[in-house]
Write a protein that holds these residues in place. Structure first.
Motif, short mmCIF file in Angstrom:
data_model
loop_
_atom_site.label_atom_id
_atom_site.label_comp_id
_atom_site.label_asym_id
_atom_site.label_seq_id
_atom_site.Cartn_x
_atom_site.Cartn_y
_atom_site.Cartn_z
N GLY A 59 -37.35 38.96 35.00
CA GLY A 59 -37.19 37.65 34.38
C GLY A 59 -35.77 37.39 33.91
O GLY A 59 -35.21 36.31 34.14
N GLU A 60 -35.17 38.38 33.24
CA GLU A 60 -33.80 38.20 32.77
C GLU A 60 -32.82 38.11 33.94
O GLU A 60 -31.83 37.38 33.87
N ILE A 117 -39.52 42.49 32.43
CA ILE A 117 -38.41 42.00 31.61
C ILE A 117 -37.14 41.92 32.44
O ILE A 117 -36.40 40.93 32.39
N LEU A 159 -42.99 38.09 25.55
CA LEU A 159 -44.25 37.99 26.29
C LEU A 159 -44.48 39.22 27.15
O LEU A 159 -45.63 39.66 27.31
N CYS A 160 -43.42 39.75 27.74
CA CYS A 160 -43.59 40.96 28.56
C CYS A 160 -43.89 42.18 27.70
O CYS A 160 -44.64 43.07 28.13
N TRP A 171 -39.38 35.26 26.93
CA TRP A 171 -39.91 36.02 28.08
C TRP A 171 -39.98 37.51 27.76
O TRP A 171 -40.95 38.18 28.13
N PHE A 208 -35.36 30.98 25.86
CA PHE A 208 -36.44 31.29 26.80
C PHE A 208 -36.34 32.73 27.31
O PHE A 208 -37.36 33.35 27.63
N GLY A 209 -35.11 33.27 27.40
CA GLY A 209 -34.98 34.68 27.76
C GLY A 209 -35.59 35.60 26.72
O GLY A 209 -36.27 36.58 27.05
#
Length: 339
Positions: free
Chosen positions: A217-218, A214, A99-100, A96, A92-93
């Motif tokens: 999210g991370e 990014i 997506l970014c 993400w 999922f990382g």
């Protein structure tokens, strides 16, 4: 030669005009009835159904029975953030980050969600031993009241209500600053919000937002790692101390902001507070309190932490620093040593 007569359906005929008038009258009646019905609605209700305890109980039971997918998705998201399965969290990382970096992929997100749900349900309904002849079972009914799944949903609702209440209580601590109960603090917040908004508007075109999202999210995923939680618990005392110091500095800034210009330009001097006491009816009673300067006619001596008024006590002042025994002999019955 025969004379032609107008058709009964012609717009010029009296019958056609009568039909048009009748239709217009019907439209007028419909408009008037609609206006009257809309005016009869109680203001503020919005056309909602009235309060009913029976209906509330029924709707709550229906919500408990059908809220299972909400908590399944919530538990899955929490499992990813808690690193219960490291491979899923890393996956999922990476998703993400993609997506970014490519925001257009968000358009495919609904398709991916629908496909994932269909594949999951296919694996759940079709036995692995017979993939060539799928025989889907019936649509699962909502859990019955009192069953294990029903109680699990009820437990999830209980946790959700507690979290929402905690979040509301946390938000209420900031409400006084937004309601102008403290005008000075609300004015400072208004100034900061306007200045930060202007600054963000000017700087936003130059900020690499892809890297920012990014990183955010991370960082949220890394914060849930067990090592990060251990480091956060170890650093909690230092962070609390830093937060307290920051709070003290912020409070001082707010206090300085409340001072007038003439108060800011005035000279700050250090003053001392002295108190003169007398013995009355077996108790010491304060007579004079002085700040900054000693009362006229009094002479104060200090030995260590003890202070005595020698003239008031009837003693004598010698040159040099006297001893505590000398002051005690010179104090007499009406003198008192003070810390």
């Amino acid at each position: 030669m025969a004379e032609s007569k107008p058709s009964p359906d012609s717009p010029a005929t009296p019958g056609r005009l009568a039909n048009l008038k009748a239709q217009l009258g019907t439209v007028d009646d419909l408009i008037m009835s609609t206006v009257l019905k809309s005016a009869s609605v109680t203001p503020g209700t919005g056309g909602k159904e009235p309060l009913s305890l029976q209906q509330t109980s029924t709707n709550f039971r229906r919500f408990v029975a059908k809220s299972g997918p909400i908590f399944v998705a919530q538990d899955a998201a929490e499992a990813v953030l808690r690193w219960e399965d490291g491979s899923k969290t890393v996956f999922f990382g990476v998703v993400w980050a993609f997506l970014c970096w490519y925001p257009l992929l968000l358009l495919l997100l609904p398709n991916v969600v629908v496909a994932s749900i269909l594949l999951y349900n296919y694996q759940a309904r079709v036995p692995p031993s017979s993939p060539d002849s799928p025989t889907p079972g019936p649509t699962p009914a909502p859990p019955a009241e009192g069953s294990v799944d029903y109680l699990a949903n009820l437990h999830g609702i209980q946790i959700m209500m507690g979290r929402l209440s905690d979040l509301s209580d946390f938000g209420r601590s900031f409400v006084p600053y937004l309601t102008w109960r403290d005008e000075r603090t609300s004015l400072v917040l208004l100034q900061l919000s306007v200045l930060s908004g202007v600054f963000t508007f000017l700087v936003a075109p130059f900020i690499p937002w892809r890297f920012v999202f990014i990183a955010l999210g991370e960082a949220a995923l890394l914060a849930g790692h067990p090592i990060a939680k251990t480091l956060a618990s170890e650093a909690a005392p230092f962070l609390q101390a830093s937060g307290k110091r920051f709070g003290v500095k912020a409070a001082r800034l707010l206090e300085d902001d409340a001072l007038l210009d003439e108060e800011l330009d005035s000279e700050l001097i250090e003053v001392e507070r002295f108190e003169v006491e007398s013995r009355q009816d077996g108790a010491w009673v304060p007579d004079v309190t002085s700040g900054g300067e000693l009362p006229k006619g009094f002479k104060w001596l200090k030995v260590g932490d003890w202070v005595v008024d020698v003239l008031y006590a009837g003693g004598q002042v010698d040159e040099g620093e006297p001893s505590l025994g000398d002051i005690g002999r010179g104090a007499g019955p009406n003198g008192r040593l003070q810390r």
